[in-house]
Design a protein around this motif. Structure first.
Motif, PDB file in Angstrom:
ATOM      1  N   SER A 501       0.830  -1.190   0.000  1.00 21.18           N
ATOM      2  CA  SER A 501       0.000   0.000   0.000  1.00 21.18           C
ATOM      3  C   SER A 501       0.874   1.253   0.000  1.00 21.18           C
ATOM      4  N   GLN A 502       0.353   2.323  -0.602  1.00 19.29           N
ATOM      5  CA  GLN A 502       1.119   3.550  -0.697  1.00 19.29           C
ATOM      6  C   GLN A 502       0.184   4.694  -1.050  1.00 19.29           C
ATOM      7  N   ARG A 503       0.548   5.898  -0.654  1.00 21.12           N
ATOM      8  CA  ARG A 503      -0.180   7.075  -1.084  1.00 21.12           C
ATOM      9  C   ARG A 503       0.203   7.376  -2.522  1.00 21.12           C
ATOM     10  N   ILE A 504      -0.761   7.611  -3.373  1.00 20.22           N
ATOM     11  CA  ILE A 504      -0.498   7.901  -4.788  1.00 20.22           C
ATOM     12  C   ILE A 504      -1.321   9.124  -5.209  1.00 20.22           C
ATOM     13  N   ASP A 505      -1.271  10.185  -4.406  1.00 23.19           N
ATOM     14  CA  ASP A 505      -2.100  11.355  -4.667  1.00 23.19           C
ATOM     15  C   ASP A 505      -1.842  11.945  -6.051  1.00 23.19           C
ATOM     16  N   GLY A 506      -0.577  12.038  -6.457  1.00 25.48           N
ATOM     17  CA  GLY A 506      -0.258  12.583  -7.774  1.00 25.48           C
ATOM     18  C   GLY A 506      -0.832  11.741  -8.894  1.00 25.48           C
ATOM     19  N   LEU A 507      -0.700  10.430  -8.770  1.00 26.17           N
ATOM     20  CA  LEU A 507      -1.242   9.516  -9.775  1.00 26.17           C
ATOM     21  C   LEU A 507      -2.763   9.583  -9.808  1.00 26.17           C
ATOM     22  N   MET A 508      -3.391   9.701  -8.632  1.00 30.88           N
ATOM     23  CA  MET A 508      -4.840   9.817  -8.580  1.00 30.88           C
ATOM     24  C   MET A 508      -5.308  11.101  -9.269  1.00 30.88           C
ATOM     25  N   LEU A 509      -4.588  12.184  -9.064  1.00 30.76           N
ATOM     26  CA  LEU A 509      -4.942  13.446  -9.712  1.00 30.76           C
ATOM     27  C   LEU A 509      -4.834  13.321 -11.231  1.00 30.76           C
ATOM     28  N   ALA A 510      -3.804  12.634 -11.702  1.00 24.06           N
ATOM     29  CA  ALA A 510      -3.635  12.439 -13.148  1.00 24.06           C
ATOM     30  C   ALA A 510      -4.758  11.589 -13.725  1.00 24.06           C
ATOM     31  N   SER A 511      -5.182  10.566 -13.000  1.00 28.33           N
ATOM     32  CA  SER A 511      -6.234   9.689 -13.515  1.00 28.33           C
ATOM     33  C   SER A 511      -7.604  10.350 -13.439  1.00 28.33           C
ATOM     34  N   LEU A 512      -7.855  11.131 -12.379  1.00 25.55           N
ATOM     35  CA  LEU A 512      -9.139  11.823 -12.279  1.00 25.55           C
ATOM     36  C   LEU A 512      -9.251  12.933 -13.329  1.00 25.55           C
ATOM     37  N   SER A 513      -8.159  13.636 -13.596  1.00 33.03           N
ATOM     38  CA  SER A 513      -8.202  14.685 -14.618  1.00 33.03           C
ATOM     39  C   SER A 513      -8.413  14.093 -16.007  1.00 33.03           C
ATOM     40  N   TYR A 514      -8.027  12.846 -16.192  1.00 32.76           N
ATOM     41  CA  TYR A 514      -8.218  12.171 -17.488  1.00 32.76           C
ATOM     42  C   TYR A 514      -9.701  12.085 -17.846  1.00 32.76           C
ATOM     43  N   ILE A 515     -10.562  11.961 -16.845  1.00 35.21           N
ATOM     44  CA  ILE A 515     -12.005  11.863 -17.085  1.00 35.21           C
ATOM     45  C   ILE A 515     -12.520  13.112 -17.777  1.00 35.21           C
ATOM     46  N   GLY A 516     -11.844  14.238 -17.591  1.00 34.22           N
ATOM     47  CA  GLY A 516     -12.289  15.494 -18.174  1.00 34.22           C
ATOM     48  C   GLY A 516     -12.443  15.450 -19.686  1.00 34.22           C
ATOM     49  N   TRP A 517     -11.608  14.663 -20.355  1.00 38.22           N
ATOM     50  CA  TRP A 517     -11.719  14.562 -21.809  1.00 38.22           C
ATOM     51  C   TRP A 517     -13.089  14.044 -22.236  1.00 38.22           C
ATOM     52  N   PHE A 518     -13.667  13.179 -21.442  1.00 38.62           N
ATOM     53  CA  PHE A 518     -14.925  12.525 -21.817  1.00 38.62           C
ATOM     54  C   PHE A 518     -16.109  13.103 -21.047  1.00 38.62           C
ATOM     55  N   ALA A 519     -15.840  14.114 -20.216  1.00 38.30           N
ATOM     56  CA  ALA A 519     -16.895  14.794 -19.472  1.00 38.30           C
ATOM     57  C   ALA A 519     -17.037  16.238 -19.936  1.00 38.30           C
ATOM     58  N   VAL A 520     -15.927  16.975 -19.959  1.00 38.75           N
ATOM     59  CA  VAL A 520     -15.971  18.394 -20.312  1.00 38.75           C
ATOM     60  C   VAL A 520     -16.096  18.596 -21.821  1.00 38.75           C
ATOM     61  N   VAL A 521     -15.316  17.834 -22.594  1.00 35.73           N
ATOM     62  CA  VAL A 521     -15.342  18.011 -24.061  1.00 35.73           C
ATOM     63  C   VAL A 521     -16.735  17.793 -24.645  1.00 35.73           C
ATOM     64  N   PRO A 522     -17.449  16.708 -24.309  1.00 39.43           N
ATOM     65  CA  PRO A 522     -18.809  16.545 -24.851  1.00 39.43           C
ATOM     66  C   PRO A 522     -19.765  17.662 -24.429  1.00 39.43           C
ATOM     67  N   VAL A 523     -19.643  18.146 -23.178  1.00 37.06           N
ATOM     68  CA  VAL A 523     -20.511  19.240 -22.734  1.00 37.06           C
ATOM     69  C   VAL A 523     -20.290  20.467 -23.604  1.00 37.06           C
ATOM     70  N   ILE A 524     -19.029  20.834 -23.826  1.00 37.08           N
ATOM     71  CA  ILE A 524     -18.712  22.016 -24.629  1.00 37.08           C
ATOM     72  C   ILE A 524     -19.189  21.824 -26.071  1.00 37.08           C
ATOM     73  N   THR A 525     -18.950  20.640 -26.632  1.00 37.12           N
ATOM     74  CA  THR A 525     -19.325  20.376 -28.018  1.00 37.12           C
ATOM     75  C   THR A 525     -20.831  20.374 -28.209  1.00 37.12           C
ATOM     76  N   LEU A 526     -21.552  19.765 -27.269  1.00 38.69           N
ATOM     77  CA  LEU A 526     -23.004  19.675 -27.387  1.00 38.69           C
ATOM     78  C   LEU A 526     -23.681  21.013 -27.154  1.00 38.69           C
ATOM     79  N   VAL A 527     -23.057  21.871 -26.351  1.00 36.68           N
ATOM     80  CA  VAL A 527     -23.608  23.211 -26.150  1.00 36.68           C
ATOM     81  C   VAL A 527     -23.559  24.017 -27.441  1.00 36.68           C
TER      82      VAL A 527
END
Length: 527
Positions: A501-527
């Motif tokens: 086990s280990q703290r991976i805060d930086g890696l978690m931030l990178a993986s959570l920000s990855y979701i933005g491509w499939f969350a923010v981009v469609p919102v902007i495009t569909l608007v």
């Protein structure tokens, strides 16, 4: 809805709320026959009147070497007086430090007292495990207050000099050991004060001691801490993911003006908010055992720890779960009445979403204990809410568009929720929770996260190339592949670096920000 560890939690909370507070008054002035000594006596008298147990300790009376000669303070044997002081500190619930402000900080002898007494193993313990390097606070069951005398107006010390000594003691010394400073009283200027002023100060300090009859924390402080605990328990950092998916679904069914003028859209947001709140409260409640074992909890993993730390009780969480479920149901019913689409399809989608969300940790499903938790979170935070948004503003369940939009979103969520099991690995394994990390090991979890990250980018590119789902993905989605490759490199590098086990805060931030491509981009495009 009982809990096997509820008794432990009640016991830990009792120490914060009981009336029989143990108080240790520590005089840090090198001369006992000083005004500081009189203040310490006045505070003690107030404690006696309040009916609390009180002891006194004068640093000037202790025989000890204030200097640390060994490489580590714990390697230097403590004198008998310091061992007795440690026992008094362990006994106390509330520590009161009375000392003069000299050269902006405490006297040298009091500083030496802290150097020797607050040693590793007594005040704190250090560890070094990957990103989890840090320390454990060993005195976090105690509170403290400071009574500081000075030869300048307190406002000058506070606003001109910025309280260097007070801040150092509160944050870098007591705070490092986990002791919360509940009150600071600064008195001065002393040198030119009149007898009347000194008597008033003595009376004020005696009243501080009497105030312990209701506990060391003021009502305002307790209310603020309770509010902070509830905000932590809500874990608001995870809500935008579902809200964006819900909005994507709504925008796929209607244009922007129709969506934001729709009562069903806003009522549906209320349904989602309170369902998410009920879910995180339920997770906190039923994951108490693994959260208690977890030494690597962070902002994205390990729960909020408010139940483990005794900031909230099991009963408070039970009431919160009930209240948020009722509110979610009310908003859900309102959404059904206001919705333009089929109420049968929408109500079915809502019931399925609620069952999966609550069943993540709650029995009888306990999906996170059956290696189904990651898939459940990915579904409920992508396709599940996306379809509800589509149906709420008039879409039809048999139209493929919302389902197709949800596929890359679902795949992009899987890396972060899978990696979230890495810091929790040891705790989850100890209690029999079968996450992907536990069932397939850290290497398997890393491989799964890398595979789903790449697959999400590839599906997004295919959707863009074939103009799938109302052209929701523009050419910018091609950049997601670069993010996916960077994320894969980080996963390979980070999970190979250390085992367990280990703290991976930086890696978690990178993986959570990855979701933005499939969350923010469609919102902007569909608007």
């Amino acid at each position: 809805m009982g809990h096997p560890f509820e008794e432990d939690n009640v016991i830990s909370r009792a120490s914060d709320e009981r009336d029989d507070v143990n108080v240790l008054v520590i005089l840090g002035h090198p001369r006992n026959e000083s005004f500081g000594g009189a203040l310490a006596d006045a505070y003690r008298e107030g404690c006696v009147q309040a009916g609390v147990d009180v002891r006194s300790l004068a640093v000037a009376d202790l025989e000890f070497d204030p200097d640390v000669h060994a490489g580590c303070p714990s390697d230097q044997p403590l004198e008998d007086d310091l061992l007795a002081a440690q026992r008094d500190i362990e006994w106390a619930d509330h520590l009161v430090f009375v000392y003069p402000n000299w050269w902006g900080t405490m006297p040298a002898r009091l500083k030496g007292f802290f150097d020797r007494v607050f040693e590793p193993g007594f005040a704190f313990a250090e560890y070094d495990e990957g990103e989890g390097a840090g320390h454990v606070e060993l005195l976090d069951d105690k509170t403290a207050e400071l009574i500081v005398t000075m030869d300048m107006p307190p406002w000058v010390y506070r606003w001109i000099y910025r309280q260097p000594g007070t801040n150092a003691l509160k944050r870098a010394t007591l705070g490092y050991a986990g002791i919360e400073t509940t009150r600071v009283t600064e008195i001065g200027p002393i040198e030119d004060s009149s007898l009347e002023e000194r008597n008033e100060w003595l009376a004020d300090v005696e009243e501080l001691g009497r105030s312990l009859a209701t506990g060391p924390k003021s009502r305002a402080t307790r209310a603020k801490q309770k509010l902070t605990a509830w905000m932590g328990a809500l874990r608001l950092q995870f809500y935008p993911m579902a809200w964006l998916a819900y909005t994507i679904g709504a925008l796929a069914a209607a244009d922007l003006s129709a969506v934001f003028s729709s009562a069903a859209y806003w009522l549906g947001l209320g349904f989602l908010f309170f369902l998410e709140a009920a879910t995180v409260f339920t997770n906190e409640y039923f994951d108490y055992e693994t959260d208690r074992e977890n030494t690597f909890a962070g902002p994205f993993t390990g729960g909020s720890q408010v139940l483990v730390d005794g900031q909230l009780s099991f009963e408070e969480l039970r009431r919160a779960i009930g209240a948020t479920l009722v509110l979610s149901a009310l908003f859900g019913v309102g959404t059904l009445f206001a919705a333009a689409g089929s109420p049968i399809a929408l109500s079915s989608a809502m019931v399925v979403l609620a069952a999966l969300a609550l069943g993540y940790t709650a029995p009888p499903l306990k999906l996170s204990y059956r290696t189904l938790g990651e898939a459940t979170v990915a579904w409920t935070h992508s396709i599940g809410v996306l379809v509800i948004g589509f149906l709420a503003v008039g879409g039809s369940w048999h139209v493929p568009e919302p389902w197709l939009l949800g596929v890359p979103f679902l795949l992009s969520v899987l890396p972060s929720i899978t990696l979230a099991g890495v810091p929790d690995y040891a705790a989850d394994r100890a209690v029999g929770k079968q996450t992907i990390a536990v069932r397939f090991g850290l290497a398997g979890a890393g491989a799964f996260a890398m595979g789903t990250a790449l697959l999400a980018a590839l599906v997004g590119l295919v959707w863009y190339g074939r103009s799938v789902a109302s052209h929701a993905y523009g050419p910018v989605i091609s950049l997601s592949l670069g993010h996916a490759l960077v994320l894969c490199w980080l996963i390979h590098r980070r999970l190979d670096a250390t085992a367990g086990s280990q703290r991976i805060d930086g890696l978690m931030l990178a993986s959570l920000s990855y979701i933005g491509w499939f969350a923010v981009v469609p919102v902007i495009t569909l608007v």
